[in-house]
Scaffold this motif. Structure first.
Motif, PDB file in Angstrom:
ATOM      1  N   ALA A 227      10.160  17.483  23.987  1.00  0.00           N
ATOM      2  CA  ALA A 227      11.453  17.233  23.328  1.00  0.00           C
ATOM      3  C   ALA A 227      11.270  16.766  21.892  1.00  0.00           C
ATOM      4  N   LYS A 228      10.010  16.565  21.477  1.00  0.00           N
ATOM      5  CA  LYS A 228       9.667  16.059  20.137  1.00  0.00           C
ATOM      6  C   LYS A 228      10.354  14.717  19.869  1.00  0.00           C
ATOM      7  N   VAL A 229      10.096  13.786  20.779  1.00  0.00           N
ATOM      8  CA  VAL A 229      10.687  12.459  20.682  1.00  0.00           C
ATOM      9  C   VAL A 229       9.608  11.411  20.965  1.00  0.00           C
ATOM     10  N   CYS A 230       9.594  10.363  20.179  1.00  0.00           N
ATOM     11  CA  CYS A 230       8.704   9.220  20.409  1.00  0.00           C
ATOM     12  C   CYS A 230       9.582   8.004  20.721  1.00  0.00           C
ATOM     13  N   ILE A 231       9.266   7.302  21.801  1.00  0.00           N
ATOM     14  CA  ILE A 231      10.039   6.119  22.200  1.00  0.00           C
ATOM     15  C   ILE A 231       9.385   4.890  21.572  1.00  0.00           C
ATOM     16  N   VAL A 232      10.176   4.120  20.841  1.00  0.00           N
ATOM     17  CA  VAL A 232       9.659   2.967  20.103  1.00  0.00           C
ATOM     18  C   VAL A 232      10.375   1.704  20.553  1.00  0.00           C
ATOM     19  N   ARG A 233       9.609   0.664  20.851  1.00  0.00           N
ATOM     20  CA  ARG A 233      10.196  -0.656  21.100  1.00  0.00           C
ATOM     21  C   ARG A 233      10.047  -1.471  19.824  1.00  0.00           C
ATOM     22  N   LYS A 234      11.192  -1.801  19.212  1.00  0.00           N
ATOM     23  CA  LYS A 234      11.158  -2.589  17.988  1.00  0.00           C
ATOM     24  C   LYS A 234      10.763  -4.032  18.301  1.00  0.00           C
ATOM     25  N   ILE A 235      10.457  -4.796  17.263  1.00  0.00           N
ATOM     26  CA  ILE A 235      10.032  -6.180  17.474  1.00  0.00           C
ATOM     27  C   ILE A 235      11.173  -7.048  17.991  1.00  0.00           C
ATOM     28  N   THR A 236      12.386  -6.513  17.982  1.00  0.00           N
ATOM     29  CA  THR A 236      13.536  -7.209  18.584  1.00  0.00           C
ATOM     30  C   THR A 236      13.667  -6.888  20.070  1.00  0.00           C
ATOM     31  N   ASP A 237      12.786  -6.017  20.600  1.00  0.00           N
ATOM     32  CA  ASP A 237      12.800  -5.496  21.965  1.00  0.00           C
ATOM     33  C   ASP A 237      13.817  -4.376  22.164  1.00  0.00           C
TER      34      ASP A 237
ATOM     35  N   THR B 276       0.819  -1.212   0.000  1.00  0.00           N
ATOM     36  CA  THR B 276       0.000   0.000   0.000  1.00  0.00           C
ATOM     37  C   THR B 276       0.854   1.264   0.000  1.00  0.00           C
ATOM     38  N   LEU B 277       1.972   1.250   0.743  1.00  0.00           N
ATOM     39  CA  LEU B 277       2.851   2.417   0.862  1.00  0.00           C
ATOM     40  C   LEU B 277       4.127   2.175   0.063  1.00  0.00           C
ATOM     41  N   HIS B 278       4.628   3.225  -0.573  1.00  0.00           N
ATOM     42  CA  HIS B 278       5.746   3.026  -1.506  1.00  0.00           C
ATOM     43  C   HIS B 278       7.012   3.787  -1.132  1.00  0.00           C
ATOM     44  N   ARG B 279       6.883   4.900  -0.435  1.00  0.00           N
ATOM     45  CA  ARG B 279       8.112   5.596  -0.026  1.00  0.00           C
ATOM     46  C   ARG B 279       8.087   6.018   1.431  1.00  0.00           C
ATOM     47  N   THR B 280       7.191   5.405   2.189  1.00  0.00           N
ATOM     48  CA  THR B 280       7.168   5.620   3.634  1.00  0.00           C
ATOM     49  C   THR B 280       8.084   4.601   4.296  1.00  0.00           C
ATOM     50  N   ASP B 281       8.944   5.058   5.212  1.00  0.00           N
ATOM     51  CA  ASP B 281       9.775   4.130   5.985  1.00  0.00           C
ATOM     52  C   ASP B 281       8.895   3.464   7.042  1.00  0.00           C
ATOM     53  N   ILE B 282       8.886   2.136   7.070  1.00  0.00           N
ATOM     54  CA  ILE B 282       8.065   1.406   8.042  1.00  0.00           C
ATOM     55  C   ILE B 282       8.971   0.854   9.133  1.00  0.00           C
ATOM     56  N   MET B 283       8.754   1.336  10.355  1.00  0.00           N
ATOM     57  CA  MET B 283       9.540   0.893  11.498  1.00  0.00           C
ATOM     58  C   MET B 283       8.772  -0.215  12.224  1.00  0.00           C
ATOM     59  N   PRO B 284       9.295  -1.450  12.258  1.00  0.00           N
ATOM     60  CA  PRO B 284       8.567  -2.561  12.882  1.00  0.00           C
ATOM     61  C   PRO B 284       8.668  -2.531  14.404  1.00  0.00           C
ATOM     62  N   GLY B 285       7.666  -1.962  15.034  1.00  0.00           N
ATOM     63  CA  GLY B 285       7.669  -1.863  16.491  1.00  0.00           C
ATOM     64  C   GLY B 285       6.444  -1.110  16.964  1.00  0.00           C
ATOM     65  N   GLY B 286       6.391  -0.870  18.251  1.00  0.00           N
ATOM     66  CA  GLY B 286       5.272  -0.141  18.831  1.00  0.00           C
ATOM     67  C   GLY B 286       5.756   1.049  19.627  1.00  0.00           C
ATOM     68  N   ALA B 287       5.033   2.169  19.525  1.00  0.00           N
ATOM     69  CA  ALA B 287       5.361   3.345  20.327  1.00  0.00           C
ATOM     70  C   ALA B 287       4.943   3.080  21.768  1.00  0.00           C
ATOM     71  N   ILE B 288       5.866   3.295  22.699  1.00  0.00           N
ATOM     72  CA  ILE B 288       5.590   3.003  24.110  1.00  0.00           C
ATOM     73  C   ILE B 288       5.705   4.242  24.993  1.00  0.00           C
ATOM     74  N   GLY B 289       5.952   5.393  24.377  1.00  0.00           N
ATOM     75  CA  GLY B 289       6.041   6.641  25.134  1.00  0.00           C
ATOM     76  C   GLY B 289       6.292   7.808  24.212  1.00  0.00           C
ATOM     77  N   VAL B 290       5.835   8.989  24.637  1.00  0.00           N
ATOM     78  CA  VAL B 290       6.038  10.205  23.848  1.00  0.00           C
ATOM     79  C   VAL B 290       6.471  11.327  24.773  1.00  0.00           C
ATOM     80  N   ASP B 291       7.512  12.046  24.363  1.00  0.00           N
ATOM     81  CA  ASP B 291       7.922  13.275  25.050  1.00  0.00           C
ATOM     82  C   ASP B 291       7.683  14.421  24.074  1.00  0.00           C
ATOM     83  N   PRO B 292       6.478  15.013  24.065  1.00  0.00           N
ATOM     84  CA  PRO B 292       6.151  16.020  23.054  1.00  0.00           C
ATOM     85  C   PRO B 292       6.933  17.317  23.200  1.00  0.00           C
TER      86      PRO B 292
END
Length: 452
Positions: free
Chosen positions: A86-96, A68-84
């Motif tokens: 500092a403009k930072v999103c904390i992501v846990r990848k599927i590798t932990d 469906t998406l052609h030039r979007t970078d897909i990061m395999p993981g889930g967002a587990i926190g946001v610091d708005p």
């Protein structure tokens, strides 16, 4: 000059529609688009009951993000926190591995989790219908109850294995009860030792009416279809206690039962709780343009956001439906682009297209653009709508073929065993304990700044 970074959290209806529109309307040089999603597919949630009933294969409702998406970078993981701040999103990848992902614009579409209540035994014994794994598990579990009931000589055990309770009289609960009741009825030919009179499905809801959004006439018609099939619909009743072998209702009934499927509403993703943001009944408060007013460059939509329903007015917010989420995704994409280009933002306003409820087989109730329909015409509208709403032709073809195969060849009632002997509680499937505290988020943010 470095391109602005747009981070979209969530690969559901809202997140996918947003990313697709950003791709179409932004030149590659204007922004870098990243989508954070734990799975490489968009789950077509309305058809999960068909997966649980074996009418559709799991792959049919898993719509490929990379197709469906052609030039979007897909990061395999889930967002587990946001610091708005500092403009930072904390992501846990599927590798932990946990990473701190910076952004210039953040689109929060993390969706929802199953809403539960403080009912003894509920979280340990209830099964959900919110994820693909849950739907697959429920199918295996229901067929396992038929297998075990057929094999046992203990009459009490047999009766408890052949009673099934679905809690929630909304679309998810009604369609789940309807589709799974058809599954167990159709399976009886393969189980000559089972007495059909022992198989009992219960649909429970505390509300006075079934699917009130449909209106009194269609809601009553749907209830009649279920009751004519032998489903015991109990309204104004809830669950008081759940154990491994029984369900106690608030009206005092104790049902011998080893299957409780809980579909009594949703709650916003716990990700929202990691931010110091104003909420409305747990959903993050946003403006009609779907901006989070406290934080620059942050938008929120879908099930996790309390988006004002301008069509209704009087402070109403949009219900957490796929139809709203997809439309909001497109509007948020337009507003992110407008913000990038220093143009005015537009509010979200919708025109209701109607509702469809698939009760399996030839049974359905639909209300497209206000026209009430039942039976085969309603079923054609319901399935036509689902095919139209899917984002790839491959998905449409798979679903259509699956419907045709099931209608002509039926089901083999096979358990896959993929999740046999695995924990199957709500929190095991929906990862509700994965989110960070605000202090942990600050630690990851500090680590990002030190690294730079």
């Amino acid at each position: 000059m470095e391109r602005p970074r747009i981070l979209v959290v969530g690969g559901g209806f809202a997140g996918l529609e947003c990313a697709r529109r950003l791709e179409r309307k932004l030149a590659a040089t204007e922004a870098q688009i990243t989508l954070v999603a734990p799975f490489s597919y968009q789950l077509y949630l309305p058809l999960l009951p068909h997966v649980a009933a074996g009418v559709l294969t799991p792959q049919s409702v898993a719509i490929s993000l990379r197709r469906t998406l052609h030039r979007t970078d897909i990061m395999p993981g889930g967002a587990i926190g946001v610091d708005p701040r500092a403009k930072v999103c904390i992501v846990r990848k599927i590798t932990d591995e946990v990473v701190a992902e910076p952004y210039d614009y953040l689109v929060l579409a993390p969706g929802s989790v199953t809403r539960t209540f403080d009912i003894p035994g509920l979280v340990d014994h209830a099964r959900g219908m919110k994820t693909l794994a849950e739907a697959t598990y429920v199918r295996d579990h229901v067929i396992a109850q038929l297998d075990l009931a057929s094999a046992t000589l203990d009459q009490a055990e047999r009766e408890s294995r052949l009673q099934f309770v679905v809690v929630g009289g909304g679309y998810a609960g009604t369609e789940t009860a309807a589709c799974l009741q058809r599954l167990t009825t159709a399976a009886l030919d393969r189980y000559p030792r089972l007495d059909p009179r022992l198989i009992k499905w219960h649909l429970i809801d505390i509300a006075p009416r079934l699917m009130p959004e449909l209106g009194e006439h269609l809601g009553t018609r749907a209830m009649k279809v279920l009751r004519d099939r032998g489903v015991d619909v109990s309204l104004g009743v809830s669950v008081a206690e759940v154990s491994e072998q029984s369900v106690t209702l608030t009206d005092g009934r104790v049902l011998p039962c080893r299957t409780l499927i809980w579909t009594a509403g949703v709650a916003a993703s716990p990700l929202i709780g990691t931010m110091d943001a104003e909420t409305v009944r747990g959903r993050i408060a946003v403006t009609p343009e779907m901006r989070v007013p406290q934080f620059e460059g942050v938008f929120a939509l879908g099930d996790a956001a309390a988006v004002p329903d301008l069509a209704k007015g009087d402070g109403a917010v949009c219900p957490p439906t796929a139809q709203h989420s997809a439309r909001q995704g497109r509007r948020v994409a337009d507003n992110v682009i407008a913000a990038l280009r220093n143009q005015p933002l537009e509010p979200y306003y919708h025109k209701d297209l109607g509702l469809v409820v698939d009760l399996g087989g030839k049974d359905a109730v639909s209300k497209p653009v206000g026209v009430e329909m039942t039976g085969v015409p309603a079923q054609l509208v319901a399935r036509g709508y689902h095919l139209m709403a899917m984002r790839t032709n491959v998905a449409k073809f798979r679903v259509g073929c699956n419907w045709l195969i099931n209608a002509t060849a039926g089901d083999d009632f096979v358990r896959t065993g993929f999740l046999a002997r695995q924990p199957a509680r709500l929190r095991d499937f929906e990862y509700t304990g994965a989110y960070l505290t605000k202090e942990q988020i600050r630690e990851h943010t500090r680590a990002l700044h030190v690294g730079h």
